[in-house]
Design an enzyme around this catalytic site. Structure first.
Site, short mmCIF file in Angstrom:
data_model
loop_
_atom_site.label_atom_id
_atom_site.label_comp_id
_atom_site.label_asym_id
_atom_site.label_seq_id
_atom_site.Cartn_x
_atom_site.Cartn_y
_atom_site.Cartn_z
N ILE A 206 8.39 19.29 -31.48
CA ILE A 206 8.67 18.34 -30.39
C ILE A 206 7.39 17.60 -30.04
O ILE A 206 6.36 18.24 -29.81
CB ILE A 206 9.13 19.11 -29.11
CG1 ILE A 206 10.44 19.86 -29.34
CG2 ILE A 206 9.25 18.18 -27.90
CD1 ILE A 206 11.64 18.97 -29.63
N HIS A 207 7.42 16.27 -30.04
CA HIS A 207 6.22 15.55 -29.59
C HIS A 207 6.50 14.18 -29.01
O HIS A 207 5.62 13.58 -28.41
CB HIS A 207 5.25 15.38 -30.76
CG HIS A 207 5.67 14.32 -31.72
ND1 HIS A 207 6.59 14.54 -32.70
CD2 HIS A 207 5.33 13.00 -31.81
CE1 HIS A 207 6.80 13.42 -33.36
NE2 HIS A 207 6.05 12.47 -32.85
N ARG A 208 7.73 13.67 -29.17
CA ARG A 208 8.00 12.28 -28.76
C ARG A 208 7.83 12.09 -27.26
O ARG A 208 8.31 12.91 -26.47
CB ARG A 208 9.44 11.94 -29.09
CG ARG A 208 9.70 11.83 -30.53
CD ARG A 208 9.37 10.47 -31.01
NE ARG A 208 9.79 10.38 -32.39
CZ ARG A 208 9.71 9.30 -33.12
NH1 ARG A 208 9.20 8.20 -32.60
NH2 ARG A 208 10.12 9.29 -34.35
N ARG A 241 -0.05 16.86 -27.94
CA ARG A 241 0.58 16.29 -26.74
C ARG A 241 1.47 17.34 -26.06
O ARG A 241 1.43 17.52 -24.84
CB ARG A 241 1.44 15.09 -27.16
CG ARG A 241 2.35 14.57 -26.05
CD ARG A 241 3.51 13.80 -26.66
NE ARG A 241 3.17 12.46 -27.07
CZ ARG A 241 3.00 11.44 -26.23
NH1 ARG A 241 3.16 11.59 -24.96
NH2 ARG A 241 2.69 10.25 -26.69
#
Ligand code: UD1
Length: 348
Positions: A206-208, A241
């Site tokens: 997950i990074h968006r 992030r």
């Protein structure tokens, strides 16, 4: 006569995509490549490891622009890229995907009247709240050569009035995956290191911004992963992030093994042996298909619609996969050499 191509990369997926194209340029002869790293991704695990593992020559320039808001990041890249392009006088500027580095490269070149070639042109999520969607649209509209990975991408460009210079070449990520599986087989110890048996676990990433920037949405995504973690072992290489956010908010998935970001060979081998993939990454959705692993995409839409149509991928908002079939759009592993030939034979 030799042609000079200035390639702009900056973020992790761009190093991966640029690798096979760089090799195709070298094999083609007659093309001199100048690699420029904007510096967007800078951790060793997010950058250096890809250059080493994928045999990418060290960048000729590193602009060291990172960790800024969209405007400042893109603006500083634009300024520095312009300087490099003026000094190097390339025949082409080559850009990849949809990041801030992509749009900065596109704009700097277009304003200097240097033709732009865009790899992964024509993808659309039709969600203009995503920074990537803005970057894609902008980059495509100033490009001279548009290399589309799918027929859907070709059709998207046509809808926007772009038909000239458009080529369906397949997906360069398929080229890289084929090579990575062969190399990962003998070399990667990622399963042993994590005590995982093949086909008994899922991989999550997950990074968006669309998932991480809204605390409520982030909590929902993390809860969804925790629920999966109760059903099967889930291993999650964590993007910086996302790591920062987990630390700041204290929101962590339970029952999910969090590990540091992985190099390309380990990630390919981990995915190859997984029984499922949960991700918001565009690249990993397709890689899951390349490895024959079903994927759930934690987003409300995807640019890679054929993975959903062909039953290998589903959005987390839908319960069922469609019936499974092969996807021919991505080519046969020769997209990079097609790109090298098309650039070499196009008039600037
Ligand atoms: C960027 C791209 C996204 C792509 C992703 C791949 C844009 C708008 N987004 O998102 O499309 O899918 O790359 O990973 O260009 N950070 C580190 N170390 C690093 C890299 C990033 O600590 O090596 C930190 C930055 O300081 C920042 C955060 O991670 O705080 C986000 O990085 P940024 O480059 O802004 O965007 P990504 O989320 O990686």
């Amino acid at each position: 006569m030799s042609l000079t191509v200035l390639t702009v990369v900056g973020a992790r997926p761009q190093f991966i995509k640029a690798a096979p194209v760089s090799h195709a340029f070298a094999a083609h002869g007659g093309i001199r490549e100048i690699l420029v790293h904007t510096g967007q991704h800078f951790d060793a695990a997010m950058s250096d490891v890809f250059f080493e593992e994928l045999d990418i020559p060290p960048p000729a320039h590193n602009l060291e622009v990172n960790s800024l808001g969209h405007g400042a990041m893109t603006g500083r890249m634009l300024e520095k890229l312009e300087e490099v392009m003026i000094a190097e006088k390339p025949d082409w500027v080559l850009i990849y995907g949809d990041t801030n580095s992509t749009v900065a490269g596109a704009l700097a070149a277009a304003k200097l009247h240097i033709p732009v070639a865009h790899v992964e042109a024509g993808l659309r999520s039709f969600n203009r709240r995503m920074p990537e969607e803005i970057n894609r649209v902008m980059a495509d509209h100033v490009s001279t050569l548009l290399f589309c990975p799918t027929q859907t991408a070709v059709a998207n460009l046509k809808t926007e009035g772009i038909t000239k210079g458009v080529h369906h070449v397949g997906d360069v990520m398929y080229d890289v995956t084929l090579a990575a599986v062969e190399r990962g087989k003998g070399r990667s110890k990622i399963l042993e290191r994590n005590g995982l048996a093949p086909k008994t676990y899922a991989v999550a990433t997950i990074h968006r911004a669309e998932n991480t920037d809204d605390p409520q949405r982030f909590a929902r995504v993390i809860q969804w992963l925790s629920d999966r973690g109760r059903e099967m072992p889930v291993i999650m290489p964590v993007h910086p992030r996302t790591r920062k956010l987990m630390e700041k908010s204290g929101v962590n998935p339970t029952g999910v093994r969090l590990i540091d970001p992985l190099g390309y060979l380990d990630m390919a081998w981990l995915t190859h042996n997984a029984s499922g993939v949960f991700t918001d990454s565009g690249g990993l959705q397709k890689e899951a298909y390349f490895h024959g692993v079903p994927c759930v995409t934690l987003r409300d839409e995807t640019e890679w619609v054929e993975t959903v149509e062909a039953g290998w991928n589903r959005l987390w908002t839908t319960a069922e996969y469609k019936p499974r079939r092969d996807i021919t759009d991505y080519g046969s592993g020769d997209s990079s050499s097609k790109i090298a030939s098309l650039i070499a034979s196009s008039k600037t």
